[in-house]
Write a protein that holds these residues in place. Sequence first.
Motif, PDB file in Angstrom:
ATOM      1  N   HIS A  69      -1.958-114.962 -50.437  1.00 25.41           N
ATOM      2  CA  HIS A  69      -3.391-115.084 -50.124  1.00 25.41           C
ATOM      3  C   HIS A  69      -4.147-115.555 -51.375  1.00 25.41           C
ATOM      4  N   GLU A  70      -3.847-114.925 -52.502  1.00 28.18           N
ATOM      5  CA  GLU A  70      -4.530-115.290 -53.750  1.00 28.18           C
ATOM      6  C   GLU A  70      -4.125-116.680 -54.227  1.00 28.18           C
ATOM      7  N   HIS A  73      -6.189-119.257 -52.548  1.00 24.75           N
ATOM      8  CA  HIS A  73      -7.510-119.442 -53.185  1.00 24.75           C
ATOM      9  C   HIS A  73      -7.353-120.325 -54.429  1.00 24.75           C
ATOM     10  N   ASN A 156     -10.922-109.300 -44.792  1.00 24.76           N
ATOM     11  CA  ASN A 156     -11.510-110.175 -45.800  1.00 24.76           C
ATOM     12  C   ASN A 156     -12.508-111.169 -45.228  1.00 24.76           C
ATOM     13  N   ASP A 164     -14.078-112.211 -49.115  1.00 23.49           N
ATOM     14  CA  ASP A 164     -14.091-113.659 -48.925  1.00 23.49           C
ATOM     15  C   ASP A 164     -15.152-114.064 -47.909  1.00 23.49           C
TER      16      ASP A 164
HETATM   17 ZN   LIG Z   1      -9.379-113.514 -50.768  1.00 25.36          ZN
END
Ligand SMILES: [Zn+2]
Length: 368
Positions: A69-70, A73, A156, A164
């Motif tokens: 997930h990170e 980003h 999120n 987010d």
């Molecule tokens: Zn995130």
Amino acid sequence: MRIGGWQNLRLGRMAGVPVYVSPTWFIVAAVITVGFEPFVGRSFPDLGAGTYAITFAFAVLLYLSVFLHEVSHALTALGFGLPVRGITLHFLGGHTEIERESPTPGRDLLVSAAGPAVSLALGLLAYAASVPVTGDIAEYLLRVLAAANIIVGAFNLLPALPLDGGHMLRAVVWRISGDEHRGTLVAGRAGQVLAVLVLGVPFLAGGGRPTTFGLLWAVLVAAMLWTGATQSLAVGRMRARLPQLDPGRLARPAVTVQADQPVSEALRRASEQSATAMVVVDSAGRPTGLVSGAALAAMPEERRPWVPISDIARSLRDGMVVKLDVRGEDLLRAIRADLASEYLVVDEDGAVYGVLAAADVDAALSGR
Ligand SMILES: [Zn+2]
């Protein structure tokens, strides 16, 4: 997030971005491994202590998902040319530190959406992979992993900072209103409201009788949300004041004095021209030093006629000169690059415009 001065451990680099893991991660991995074991034990009664291996595998897979997930980003940000300082995995998930020099709502929206999109995609993938598998540990792990990723993705996406979804809400309000600060305000307030609502979740889930574990978790999440939202609001307020950081408005009017002139004479000329700052110049009129108000105040009155002004002046370094047209964030960067109590402000021709006191910049920034 860093807890109590524990150092984050550096795992390595991913696409040039350093990846850290917080020691709190190991605590949560242990909590998941132990706390989740009874549920697995019920589904697989013949496994014995092997159930711990399953719950530990789940903890690792969960954090691998959070890591992806990170990374999503980070890669999206890098794709837009935004520098990424690092990825940190901590006890409530992860955090990607992105330098958003000149952000735009569109880019912010996509960078923020990339994480939850990957979580939801991983959730659906894990679920799809579990369909052909039946009745064994692999199916169980895939199902739990699917649920966890969908929960992470959906949570999120809640429109509240620092989540987010909060960044996405901020970008949308910013885009519609044309006002970045209004976006931060709306999404930040939403974060504070969500923090309070989270505290009610264990009561709802327990039918009015929350479990200790549920309460503890809710307090942790609420505290994280509240701190993050409040911090975003503070940063937003500061950013809204950046346009006021203008040397033309903040600089104090200055008098230029020759280096060999006595302090008393310099003071007399300053008051004559109602100047509140002094710039020391050489015989050719070139600025060589600045006199701080503190240095002047510290000089006893009876000595002022006998001491040349150059004695109490701080000699001018290149970093202490700022141009009149350097404003806002650029001005802050210039000041941070060379910390001093006073800066010489010069106009486009290099002539003395005035003196910028660091204290005045601080005051403008904090709204005082
Ligand atoms: Zn995130």
